[in-house]
Design a protein around this motif. Structure first.
Motif, PDB file in Angstrom:
ATOM      1  N   ILE A  62      22.264  52.542 -38.890  1.00 47.85           N
ATOM      2  CA  ILE A  62      21.805  53.035 -37.593  1.00 47.85           C
ATOM      3  C   ILE A  62      20.440  52.424 -37.290  1.00 47.85           C
ATOM      4  CG2 ILE A  62      20.740  55.125 -38.572  1.00 47.85           C
ATOM      5  CD1 ILE A  62      21.667  56.516 -35.909  1.00 47.85           C
ATOM      6  N   TYR A  63      20.330  51.902 -36.084  1.00 41.62           N
ATOM      7  CA  TYR A  63      19.105  51.228 -35.648  1.00 41.62           C
ATOM      8  C   TYR A  63      18.638  51.888 -34.362  1.00 41.62           C
ATOM      9  CZ  TYR A  63      16.366  47.628 -33.230  1.00 41.62           C
ATOM     10  OH  TYR A  63      15.405  46.956 -32.519  1.00 41.62           O
ATOM     11  N   LEU A  64      17.391  52.321 -34.331  1.00 44.58           N
ATOM     12  CA  LEU A  64      16.825  52.993 -33.168  1.00 44.58           C
ATOM     13  C   LEU A  64      16.219  51.950 -32.237  1.00 44.58           C
ATOM     14  CD1 LEU A  64      15.153  56.104 -34.836  1.00 44.58           C
ATOM     15  CD2 LEU A  64      17.410  55.932 -33.762  1.00 44.58           C
ATOM     16  N   GLU A  65      16.846  51.786 -31.111  1.00 41.73           N
ATOM     17  CA  GLU A  65      16.428  50.805 -30.110  1.00 41.73           C
ATOM     18  C   GLU A  65      15.622  51.512 -29.033  1.00 41.73           C
ATOM     19  OE1 GLU A  65      19.420  49.011 -27.411  1.00 41.73           O
ATOM     20  OE2 GLU A  65      18.981  47.185 -28.551  1.00 41.73           O
ATOM     21  N   ARG A  66      14.385  51.060 -28.828  1.00 39.62           N
ATOM     22  CA  ARG A  66      13.521  51.752 -27.864  1.00 39.62           C
ATOM     23  C   ARG A  66      13.928  51.395 -26.438  1.00 39.62           C
ATOM     24  NH1 ARG A  66       9.171  54.711 -28.021  1.00 39.62           N
ATOM     25  NH2 ARG A  66       9.022  54.453 -30.274  1.00 39.62           N
ATOM     26  N   LEU A  76      24.986  49.140 -36.437  1.00 41.41           N
ATOM     27  CA  LEU A  76      25.104  47.695 -36.657  1.00 41.41           C
ATOM     28  C   LEU A  76      25.595  47.427 -38.072  1.00 41.41           C
ATOM     29  CD1 LEU A  76      21.639  46.650 -35.156  1.00 41.41           C
ATOM     30  CD2 LEU A  76      23.854  46.583 -33.974  1.00 41.41           C
ATOM     31  N   SER A  77      26.254  46.277 -38.232  1.00 41.90           N
ATOM     32  CA  SER A  77      26.698  45.880 -39.567  1.00 41.90           C
ATOM     33  C   SER A  77      25.555  45.291 -40.388  1.00 41.90           C
ATOM     34  CB  SER A  77      27.832  44.854 -39.459  1.00 41.90           C
ATOM     35  OG  SER A  77      27.397  43.723 -38.721  1.00 41.90           O
ATOM     36  N   SER A  78      24.529  44.751 -39.728  1.00 38.65           N
ATOM     37  CA  SER A  78      23.333  44.263 -40.416  1.00 38.65           C
ATOM     38  C   SER A  78      22.136  44.490 -39.504  1.00 38.65           C
ATOM     39  CB  SER A  78      23.467  42.779 -40.776  1.00 38.65           C
ATOM     40  OG  SER A  78      23.634  42.002 -39.598  1.00 38.65           O
ATOM     41  N   CYS A  79      20.980  44.632 -40.104  1.00 38.89           N
ATOM     42  CA  CYS A  79      19.785  44.954 -39.325  1.00 38.89           C
ATOM     43  C   CYS A  79      19.247  43.717 -38.615  1.00 38.89           C
ATOM     44  CB  CYS A  79      18.706  45.535 -40.247  1.00 38.89           C
ATOM     45  SG  CYS A  79      19.180  47.133 -40.949  1.00 38.89           S
ATOM     46  N   PRO A  80      18.597  43.869 -37.471  1.00 42.00           N
ATOM     47  CA  PRO A  80      18.067  42.718 -36.727  1.00 42.00           C
ATOM     48  C   PRO A  80      16.842  42.129 -37.409  1.00 42.00           C
ATOM     49  CG  PRO A  80      17.456  44.755 -35.635  1.00 42.00           C
ATOM     50  CD  PRO A  80      18.376  45.134 -36.754  1.00 42.00           C
ATOM     51  N   GLY A  82      13.215  41.292 -38.419  1.00 41.39           N
ATOM     52  CA  GLY A  82      12.056  42.168 -38.453  1.00 41.39           C
ATOM     53  C   GLY A  82      12.340  43.525 -39.064  1.00 41.39           C
ATOM     54  N   TYR A  83      13.583  43.767 -39.472  1.00 35.74           N
ATOM     55  CA  TYR A  83      13.994  45.033 -40.091  1.00 35.74           C
ATOM     56  C   TYR A  83      14.772  44.738 -41.367  1.00 35.74           C
ATOM     57  CZ  TYR A  83      12.768  47.478 -35.757  1.00 35.74           C
ATOM     58  OH  TYR A  83      12.088  48.002 -34.686  1.00 35.74           O
ATOM     59  N   TYR A  84      14.798  45.690 -42.258  1.00 36.11           N
ATOM     60  CA  TYR A  84      15.627  45.586 -43.458  1.00 36.11           C
ATOM     61  C   TYR A  84      16.439  46.884 -43.596  1.00 36.11           C
ATOM     62  CZ  TYR A  84      12.069  48.560 -45.679  1.00 36.11           C
ATOM     63  OH  TYR A  84      11.231  49.592 -45.990  1.00 36.11           O
ATOM     64  N   GLY A  85      17.598  46.782 -44.238  1.00 32.66           N
ATOM     65  CA  GLY A  85      18.501  47.918 -44.352  1.00 32.66           C
ATOM     66  C   GLY A  85      18.317  48.690 -45.644  1.00 32.66           C
ATOM     67  N   THR A  86      18.379  50.005 -45.542  1.00 37.18           N
ATOM     68  CA  THR A  86      18.340  50.877 -46.727  1.00 37.18           C
ATOM     69  C   THR A  86      19.570  51.791 -46.694  1.00 37.18           C
ATOM     70  OG1 THR A  86      16.980  52.502 -45.532  1.00 37.18           O
ATOM     71  CG2 THR A  86      15.822  50.853 -46.862  1.00 37.18           C
ATOM     72  N   ARG A  87      20.162  52.006 -47.851  1.00 38.38           N
ATOM     73  CA  ARG A  87      21.367  52.830 -47.950  1.00 38.38           C
ATOM     74  C   ARG A  87      21.059  54.088 -48.775  1.00 38.38           C
ATOM     75  NH1 ARG A  87      25.909  50.139 -46.207  1.00 38.38           N
ATOM     76  NH2 ARG A  87      25.727  47.843 -46.034  1.00 38.38           N
ATOM     77  N   SER A  88      21.685  55.162 -48.400  1.00 39.85           N
ATOM     78  CA  SER A  88      21.575  56.419 -49.151  1.00 39.85           C
ATOM     79  C   SER A  88      22.865  57.199 -48.917  1.00 39.85           C
ATOM     80  CB  SER A  88      20.358  57.220 -48.678  1.00 39.85           C
ATOM     81  OG  SER A  88      20.541  57.677 -47.352  1.00 39.85           O
ATOM     82  N   PRO A  89      23.126  58.204 -49.732  1.00 44.05           N
ATOM     83  CA  PRO A  89      24.355  58.989 -49.519  1.00 44.05           C
ATOM     84  C   PRO A  89      24.399  59.663 -48.151  1.00 44.05           C
ATOM     85  CG  PRO A  89      23.443  59.408 -51.702  1.00 44.05           C
ATOM     86  CD  PRO A  89      22.416  58.607 -50.968  1.00 44.05           C
ATOM     87  N   ASP A  90      23.223  59.963 -47.590  1.00 42.08           N
ATOM     88  CA  ASP A  90      23.197  60.686 -46.318  1.00 42.08           C
ATOM     89  C   ASP A  90      23.286  59.754 -45.109  1.00 42.08           C
ATOM     90  OD1 ASP A  90      22.915  63.072 -47.732  1.00 42.08           O
ATOM     91  OD2 ASP A  90      20.718  62.872 -47.783  1.00 42.08           O
ATOM     92  N   ILE A  91      22.527  58.630 -45.149  1.00 37.71           N
ATOM     93  CA  ILE A  91      22.461  57.767 -43.962  1.00 37.71           C
ATOM     94  C   ILE A  91      22.046  56.363 -44.366  1.00 37.71           C
ATOM     95  CG2 ILE A  91      20.038  58.365 -43.497  1.00 37.71           C
ATOM     96  CD1 ILE A  91      20.709  58.199 -40.501  1.00 37.71           C
ATOM     97  N   CYS A  94      18.075  51.148 -40.539  1.00 39.53           N
ATOM     98  CA  CYS A  94      17.252  49.938 -40.458  1.00 39.53           C
ATOM     99  C   CYS A  94      15.784  50.347 -40.396  1.00 39.53           C
ATOM    100  CB  CYS A  94      17.594  49.123 -39.212  1.00 39.53           C
ATOM    101  SG  CYS A  94      19.249  48.380 -39.245  1.00 39.53           S
ATOM    102  N   THR A  95      14.990  49.762 -41.296  1.00 41.45           N
ATOM    103  CA  THR A  95      13.563  50.077 -41.369  1.00 41.45           C
ATOM    104  C   THR A  95      12.749  48.835 -41.028  1.00 41.45           C
ATOM    105  OG1 THR A  95      14.038  51.677 -43.121  1.00 41.45           O
ATOM    106  CG2 THR A  95      11.747  50.999 -42.849  1.00 41.45           C
ATOM    107  N   LYS A  96      11.682  49.008 -40.291  1.00 45.17           N
ATOM    108  CA  LYS A  96      10.877  47.889 -39.805  1.00 45.17           C
ATOM    109  C   LYS A  96      10.077  47.262 -40.943  1.00 45.17           C
ATOM    110  CE  LYS A  96       7.789  46.676 -35.980  1.00 45.17           C
ATOM    111  NZ  LYS A  96       8.749  45.710 -35.437  1.00 45.17           N
TER     112      LYS A  96
END
Length: 322
Positions: A62-66, A76-80, A82-91, A94-96
């Motif tokens: 999930i990516y928060l688009e302003r 998204l299947s991959s982060c844009p 300037g961002y990197y993806g983190t996975r966890s059991p809950d969610i 994409c983190t900046k």
């Protein structure tokens, strides 16, 4: 009895009002707290009309688009960039990246820096450590200049060579390649330029000693322009002018005979005797020079003719000599 009936009617109205308020409350609660929504698109698992996706399907980020003052969730299947993806059991989200990172693997490891910063061991720095030089194109700290470079962009591209070497296309040369020459001022190999000249012009008038009359044999000349001057080591220019002998029908210069006869007496009275005699001697010398030329021409012609007879094997003299 009437009072009981009235009380019963009021009771029924109260029950209807309570039911309507509970129904409206449940409707608002449903809008504010969405659950599984079969109408969500773009990989959303749950969504909101106001905030877009609230959660994503498995393996999507999930990516928060302003959008103005609010943020819209997008899956998204991959982060844009300037961002990197983190996975966890809950969610999965994409983190900046850090502010100086253009792209990153995680928060502590950049893969490409923003302009003005140079990557070294996953960090973006404004300057490179000793032994490394910044590469503006790669935005990285790269190994220092090659041994022949005095300054460089990176280990493969020099900007200035050491003494005695000449720069060409980022490389230092002891001897410039073909079609190039060493420019000592720039310390670089510059293109070799050869001289270029135009076509010959027309032959000029026949003259002798700056005069155009009073002679039989003289000279005529012609010239051509330089279109492109040569570089220091280019092919030099060929001659741009040339002369050749010319022959004209001898003519008396205007004012020599007819004019002089017409004004002979008046000039003789006005001019000193010595000046007049000097001009007479000059005319005699010119006449003698012309006569000598005629004699020389006749002698040369006779000499060539006699040499041709001597070489003729059919002549009696030739047979005797043999």
């Amino acid at each position: 009895m009437q009072l009981q009936v009235l009380s019963f009617v009021l009771f029924l109205h109260c029950m209807e009002y309570t039911d309507s308020q509970q129904h409206a409350s449940r409707h608002r609660q449903h809008k504010q707290t969405p659950g599984l929504n079969p109408g969500c698109e773009g990989g959303c698992l749950t969504c909101s009309d106001y905030n877009g996706c609230l959660s994503c399907k498995p393996r999507l980020f999930i990516y928060l688009e302003r959008n103005g003052m609010r943020q819209i969730g997008v899956c998204l299947s991959s982060c844009p960039n300037g961002y990197y993806g983190t996975r966890s059991p809950d969610i999965n989200k994409c983190t900046k990246c850090k502010s100086d990172c253009d792209s990153c693997f995680n928060r502590n490891f950049c893969t490409r820096c923003k302009a003005g910063f140079y990557l070294h061991r996953g960090k973006c720095q404004e300057s490179c450590p000793e032994g490394l030089v910044p590469s503006a194109t790669q935005r990285e700290c790269v190994p220092g200049c090659a041994g022949e470079c005095e300054s460089c962009v990176n280990s493969d591209t020099c900007t200035r060579c050491k003494a005695g070497l000449h720069l060409l296309q980022g490389k230092c040369h002891h001897v410039c390649p073909d079609d190039f020459e060493a420019n000592e001022q720039l310390m670089a190999c510059t293109p070799l330029v050869h001289c270029e000249v135009g076509e010959w012009g027309e032959w000029g008038p026949c003259s002798r000693r700056g005069k155009g009359c009073g002679f039989k044999r003289g000279e005529e000349s012609r010239a051509r322009e330089i279109l492109q001057g040569p570089s220091p080591h280019g092919k030099p220019c060929p001659p741009t002018s040339e002369k050749r002998k010319c022959v004209v029908k001898r003519k008396i210069c205007p004012g020599r005979r007819r004019g002089e006869r017409r004004h002979h007496n008046s000039r003789k009275r006005k001019e000193p005797q010595d000046s007049w005699q000097e001009r007479e001697r000059e005319r005699e010398r010119e006449k003698e020079a012309g006569d000598r030329e005629d004699v020389e021409d006749r002698n040369k012609t006779e000499h060539r003719h006699s040499r041709g007879q001597d070489r003729d094997p059919t002549s009696p003299a030739g047979g005797a000599a043999h």
